[in-house]
Enzyme design. Structure first.
Site, short mmCIF file in Angstrom:
data_model
loop_
_atom_site.label_atom_id
_atom_site.label_comp_id
_atom_site.label_asym_id
_atom_site.label_seq_id
_atom_site.Cartn_x
_atom_site.Cartn_y
_atom_site.Cartn_z
NE ARG A 168 -4.09 -1.86 0.38
CZ ARG A 168 -4.08 -3.15 0.04
NH1 ARG A 168 -3.02 -3.68 -0.56
NH2 ARG A 168 -5.13 -3.90 0.26
CB SER A 250 -8.35 -1.67 4.55
OG SER A 250 -8.74 -2.93 4.07
CD GLU A 346 -5.20 0.75 2.86
OE1 GLU A 346 -5.81 1.26 1.91
OE2 GLU A 346 -5.18 -0.47 3.05
N1 EPU Z 1 -10.80 -10.37 10.88
C1 EPU Z 1 -11.46 -10.45 12.07
N2 EPU Z 1 -12.37 -9.49 12.37
C2 EPU Z 1 -12.64 -8.46 11.54
C3 EPU Z 1 -11.95 -8.37 10.32
C4 EPU Z 1 -11.01 -9.35 9.98
O1 EPU Z 1 -11.26 -11.36 12.84
O2 EPU Z 1 -13.49 -7.63 11.87
C5 EPU Z 1 -9.84 -11.42 10.50
C6 EPU Z 1 -10.46 -12.31 9.42
O3 EPU Z 1 -11.21 -13.35 9.93
C7 EPU Z 1 -9.25 -12.82 8.69
C8 EPU Z 1 -8.24 -11.70 8.84
O4 EPU Z 1 -8.69 -10.88 9.90
O5 EPU Z 1 -8.75 -13.97 9.32
C9 EPU Z 1 -8.01 -10.91 7.58
O6 EPU Z 1 -9.24 -10.37 7.11
P1 EPU Z 1 -9.59 -10.24 5.54
O7 EPU Z 1 -9.36 -11.53 4.86
O8 EPU Z 1 -10.92 -9.61 5.43
O9 EPU Z 1 -8.47 -9.28 4.95
P2 EPU Z 1 -7.80 -7.96 5.55
O10 EPU Z 1 -6.40 -8.28 5.90
O11 EPU Z 1 -8.66 -7.35 6.58
C10 EPU Z 1 -6.78 -7.15 3.29
C11 EPU Z 1 -6.71 -5.85 2.54
C12 EPU Z 1 -7.99 -5.63 1.74
C13 EPU Z 1 -8.14 -6.80 0.76
C14 EPU Z 1 -8.17 -8.12 1.55
C15 EPU Z 1 -8.13 -9.32 0.62
C16 EPU Z 1 -5.28 -4.39 3.81
C17 EPU Z 1 -5.19 -3.20 4.70
N3 EPU Z 1 -6.50 -4.75 3.45
O12 EPU Z 1 -7.81 -7.03 4.25
O13 EPU Z 1 -7.86 -4.43 1.01
O14 EPU Z 1 -9.33 -6.67 -0.01
O15 EPU Z 1 -6.99 -8.22 2.39
O16 EPU Z 1 -6.88 -9.40 0.00
O17 EPU Z 1 -4.26 -4.94 3.42
C18 EPU Z 1 -8.27 -2.08 1.09
O18 EPU Z 1 -7.05 -1.92 1.13
O19 EPU Z 1 -9.07 -1.11 1.08
C19 EPU Z 1 -8.82 -3.43 1.09
C20 EPU Z 1 -10.12 -3.67 1.17
#
Ligand code: EPU
Length: 350
Positions: A168, A250, A346
């Protein structure tokens, strides 16, 4: 070249925050910017502050009326620049909608961007953030971009190495500290972006959400269109549509820690979601950390934490940028107090 005055920005930021631009110019071509730079108005409007470049406004928190001149990038066009035996080189204008561009490439039979489906914003903003989702980052498909230096008016081209991509992150997010640092924050207006899509295409399926789709459907070798449909379905189930609930995706980056720090956190919080990175560090799921602090569904004023994904802050209707920032700070404080980790936002706050 018309400079519009007192332009409402609510429709131009995905948080849907109500604010105005004191002055706004729509840049539809390189010539538009050159023309604007030649006017006496440019001198006056850029005397105290560099102009603010606005794409789709999907990574932005506006905390009041915007005083610097806003340059709304509306450079359109998408084309195949070159096809070789190895792949396709595609170019799109910075003002093109990202998701529509991804859809178009697939319709043309050029796979490679499907994991990046449904990311809000414009093509021109995609390298700034090095957007990424479901195992693919923009830098994996990026070829080069054209931009204009807002100080000198000169056009330049950058390849991937010159963009300094990170998680990012890119050269467009850093201010130039000295002559050795090629920071371009606030200095460049990206006009066109080119992508290299190799013909040796393989689906990127490493993410848990995609593995679940494979198990559900029994399809372990999806084509690009199927993968696109899966990514759209996953995102729609988890992330709020900015057209319905204002948000900027995010709100925080997933923080990285050393293996020692991670072991220390696991000792206290065995369930912490973490991923070892190729460079030996460990990435923690910021959404999990925020969720663990009990933030899901809570808020400050009309700004809230999304019920289905704690990493996403939302506008529940009429939120101000100040409320979003106050909520973000409160979340940072509680995550720091509980885990000793500083979450880094972000979006750009203006
Ligand atoms: N989780 C929780 N509670 C929550 C949210 C997440 O326990 O409220 C846990 C989920 O269960 C999972 C882990 O955290 O085990 C990761 O969650 P998720 O797969 O939703 O991905 P993320 O790391 O929260 C990132 C990117 C997203 C992207 C997704 C898929 C960042 C900051 N965000 O989210 O990007 O779509 O992976 O690759 O890296 C964005 O940047 O705007 C964005 C949406």
């Amino acid at each position: 070249m018309i400079v519009e005055k007192q332009v409402p920005l609510q429709a131009h930021n995905s948080f849907g925050i109500v604010a105005k631009a004191h002055h706004l110019a729509r840049i539809r071509s390189e010539a538009d910017l050159a023309q604007l730079r030649a006017t006496p108005e440019w001198e006056v409007l850029t005397r105290d502050a560099m102009p603010f470049v606005l794409g789709g406004g999907s990574n932005l928190v506006i905390t009041g009326d915007v005083k610097p001149l806003v340059l709304k990038v509306e450079i359109m066009g998408r084309r195949l620049v070159e096809e070789t035996g190895k792949g396709w080189l595609i170019e799109a204008g910075a003002g093109e909608n990202w998701h529509a561009f991804v859809q178009w490439t697939l319709q043309q039979g050029w796979p490679g961007l499907e994991n990046l489906a449904l990311i809000p914003g414009t093509v021109g903003a995609s390298p700034v953030q090095n957007i990424g989702a479901y195992g693919v980052e923009l830098q994996d498909r990026f070829h080069s971009l054209d931009a204009i230096d807002l100080r000198s008016g000169e056009a330049f081209t950058l390849d991937a190495a010159q963009c300094g991509f990170g998680y990012r992150d890119s050269v467009f997010k850093h201010a130039s500290a000295d002559m050795r640092d090629f920071g371009l924050a606030g200095r460049a207006l990206i006009t066109r972006v080119r992508f290299w899509l190799p013909k040796a295409w393989k689906p990127v399926l490493g993410y848990a959400d995609l593995e679940r789709k494979m198990a559900e459907t029994g399809n372990t070798a999806p084509d690009a269109q199927t993968l696109f449909d899966w990514v759209c379905a996953i995102r729609r189930a988890k992330l709020p549509d900015p057209a319905v609930i204002g948000n900027a995706g995010s709100f925080f980056k997933n923080p990285t820690v050393t293996p020692e720090q991670c072991a220390d956190i696991i000792a206290r919080e065995p369930k912490v979601v973490h991923y070892p990175m190729p460079d030996g560090t460990v990435k923690l799921a910021a959404g999990w950390l925020i969720d663990a602090c009990g933030w899901k569904g809570r808020g400050v004023g009309n700004a809230g934490v999304y019920e289905k994904q704690a990493l996403v802050l939302v506008n529940r209707g009429g939120a101000t940028g100040g409320e979003v920032v106050t909520l973000a700070r409160a979340i940072q404080t509680s995550v720091y107090e509980r885990f000793g980790i500083r979450l880094e936002p972000e979006p750009v706050v203006i």
